[in-house]
Write an enzyme that holds these catalytic residues in place. Structure first.
Site, PDB file in Angstrom:
ATOM      1  N   ASN A  10       0.693  -2.034  -0.049  1.00  0.00           N
ATOM      2  CA  ASN A  10       0.105   0.026  -0.294  1.00  0.00           C
ATOM      3  C   ASN A  10       0.741   1.266   0.222  1.00  0.00           C
ATOM      4  O   ASN A  10       1.578   1.249   0.665  1.00  0.00           O
ATOM      5  CB  ASN A  10      -0.973  -0.125   1.239  1.00  0.00           C
ATOM      6  CG  ASN A  10      -2.220  -1.284   1.242  1.00  0.00           C
ATOM      7  OD1 ASN A  10      -2.732  -0.958   0.414  1.00  0.00           O
ATOM      8  ND2 ASN A  10      -2.819  -1.017   2.757  1.00  0.00           N
ATOM      9  N   THR A 211      -0.341 -11.191  21.187  1.00  0.00           N
ATOM     10  CA  THR A 211      -0.057  -9.782  21.475  1.00  0.00           C
ATOM     11  C   THR A 211      -0.992  -9.027  22.434  1.00  0.00           C
ATOM     12  O   THR A 211      -2.141  -9.103  22.127  1.00  0.00           O
ATOM     13  CB  THR A 211       0.489  -9.436  20.736  1.00  0.00           C
ATOM     14  OG1 THR A 211      -0.316  -8.414  19.462  1.00  0.00           O
ATOM     15  CG2 THR A 211       1.898 -10.045  19.538  1.00  0.00           C
ATOM     16  N   GLY A 216       2.532  -7.255  27.059  1.00  0.00           N
ATOM     17  CA  GLY A 216       3.640  -8.253  26.214  1.00  0.00           C
ATOM     18  C   GLY A 216       2.987  -9.296  25.459  1.00  0.00           C
ATOM     19  O   GLY A 216       1.609  -8.745  24.553  1.00  0.00           O
ATOM     20  N   THR A 239       1.470   2.219  14.433  1.00  0.00           N
ATOM     21  CA  THR A 239       1.083   1.882  12.711  1.00  0.00           C
ATOM     22  C   THR A 239       2.467   1.030  12.056  1.00  0.00           C
ATOM     23  O   THR A 239       3.720   1.196  12.659  1.00  0.00           O
ATOM     24  CB  THR A 239       1.231   2.967  11.266  1.00  0.00           C
ATOM     25  OG1 THR A 239       0.390   4.214  12.024  1.00  0.00           O
ATOM     26  CG2 THR A 239       0.478   2.019  10.086  1.00  0.00           C
ATOM     27  N   ASP A 243       3.011  -5.684  12.114  1.00  0.00           N
ATOM     28  CA  ASP A 243       3.793  -6.628  11.230  1.00  0.00           C
ATOM     29  C   ASP A 243       5.059  -6.480  11.997  1.00  0.00           C
ATOM     30  O   ASP A 243       5.916  -7.847  11.386  1.00  0.00           O
ATOM     31  CB  ASP A 243       3.497  -5.173  10.315  1.00  0.00           C
ATOM     32  CG  ASP A 243       2.211  -4.959  10.032  1.00  0.00           C
ATOM     33  OD1 ASP A 243       1.165  -5.786  10.561  1.00  0.00           O
ATOM     34  OD2 ASP A 243       1.858  -3.549   9.426  1.00  0.00           O
ATOM     35  N   ALA A 273       9.756   0.654  16.715  1.00  0.00           N
ATOM     36  CA  ALA A 273       8.535   0.796  15.970  1.00  0.00           C
ATOM     37  C   ALA A 273       7.219   2.134  16.123  1.00  0.00           C
ATOM     38  O   ALA A 273       7.548   3.128  15.769  1.00  0.00           O
ATOM     39  CB  ALA A 273       8.286  -0.529  14.776  1.00  0.00           C
TER      40      ALA A 273
END
Ligand code: RIB
Length: 297
Positions: A10, A211, A216, A239, A243, A273
């Protein structure tokens, strides 16, 4: 053993907002950035950054040059990504000051996979290979069925979880990597332990990684249960955190690391991230993850 990640690519249009836009409201955004993303592409890049070799299957539109170039630049094999007339998939993402997001998807080329294309991609893989999937492409059920017939090991991140996904034969999945919202949608349970118990009943042959954000994550499977903590970091944009976790967890397991170590590595990668803007740009290099973990030894 090869890893095929058959999934979305995307363009992400990311809008900073002071709150999520509500029904009937017109809200001015504070800024706008375009990043590369898609759960599929994010996970392929997380896998390669973690040191795995990845073949990405999927579709881009006529505007897909950047998606293809970026995939290649990160070392993702792109031979199984096909162009289709029309636009690539995109996501409109709102991000609040707390780093929370809301995502509106346009499937675009991600919805143009055909049975012929799936057969052609899967013909290059066999029973010793791994297939990673998410739920942002069409014909997911068919990919699962065909890969299962070839005895591939199927790893599913059931995100986003919707009616289409629930129609797939999920008993064919070897490993689920999912968050607690998806866990509740799949099982009807909201407590982590109850989600895992129900998953065991519904999918007795599958392993599960659940998750839990700040709480944790938990692995359950093969008669083993193991829990890892999350790392507390200032959130800028969540975001692609999931992933990043998926790619790093899978790569670590494939590298022969223990489940405990794989959870720890994946949690550290996703924590990094979260401190960065965007999807693909937020995924850390392996060296960064190692340095982060060394601080916590
Ligand atoms: O998981 C994050 C991703 O979800 C974004 O990159 C966006 O493209 C959507 O697919």
């Amino acid at each position: 053993m090869k890893v095929l990640n058959y999934g979305s690519l995307n363009y992400d249009y990311v809008y900073a907002v002071d709150h999520m836009v509500s029904e009937g409201e017109t809200l001015s955004s504070l800024s706008m950035e375009t990043h590369l993303g898609g759960k599929g592409l994010n996970q392929s890049i997380a896998l390669t950054k973690a040191g795995a070799t990845v073949y990405h299957g999927g579709m881009v539109g006529e505007d897909g040059d950047q998606l293809l170039e970026a995939s290649r630049s990160f070392g993702v094999h792109t031979d199984f990504i096909t162009r289709h007339p029309g636009r690539s998939g995109h996501a409109i993402i709102q991000v609040t000051p707390k780093g929370e997001n809301g995502i509106l998807l346009y499937q675009g080329a991600n919805g143009k996979n055909s049975e012929e294309k799936i057969d052609q991609v899967l013909s290059a893989f066999g029973e010793e290979d791994i297939l990673l999937l998410q739920n942002e492409i069409n014909l997911l059920g068919s990919i699962i069925d065909k890969a299962y017939e070839k005895h591939m090991k199927i790893v599913l991140n059931p995100s986003p979880l919707n009616a289409t996904l629930l129609k797939c034969d999920l008993k064919k999945v070897s490993l689920f990597i999912l968050n607690e919202v998806e866990g509740e949608q799949l099982t009807g349970e909201s407590e982590p332990e109850k989600i895992l118990k129900r998953m065991e009943i519904l999918y007795p042959a599958s392993e599960v990684v659940l998750t839990l954000g700040k709480q944790g994550s938990i692995y359950a499977g093969k008669g083993k249960r193991c829990r890892g903590k999350s790392f507390s970091v200032p959130a800028v944009d969540t975001t692609a955190a999931g992933d990043t976790y998926t790619g790093y967890f899978l790569a670590s397991v494939l590298q022969g690391k223990s489940i405990e170590e794989s959870i720890r590595t994946a949690s550290a990668a996703s924590a990094i991230a979260v401190t960065r803007k965007g999807a693909v740009p937020s995924i850390p290099e392996r060296k960064e993850v190692e340095a982060f973990l060394n601080k916590y030894l």
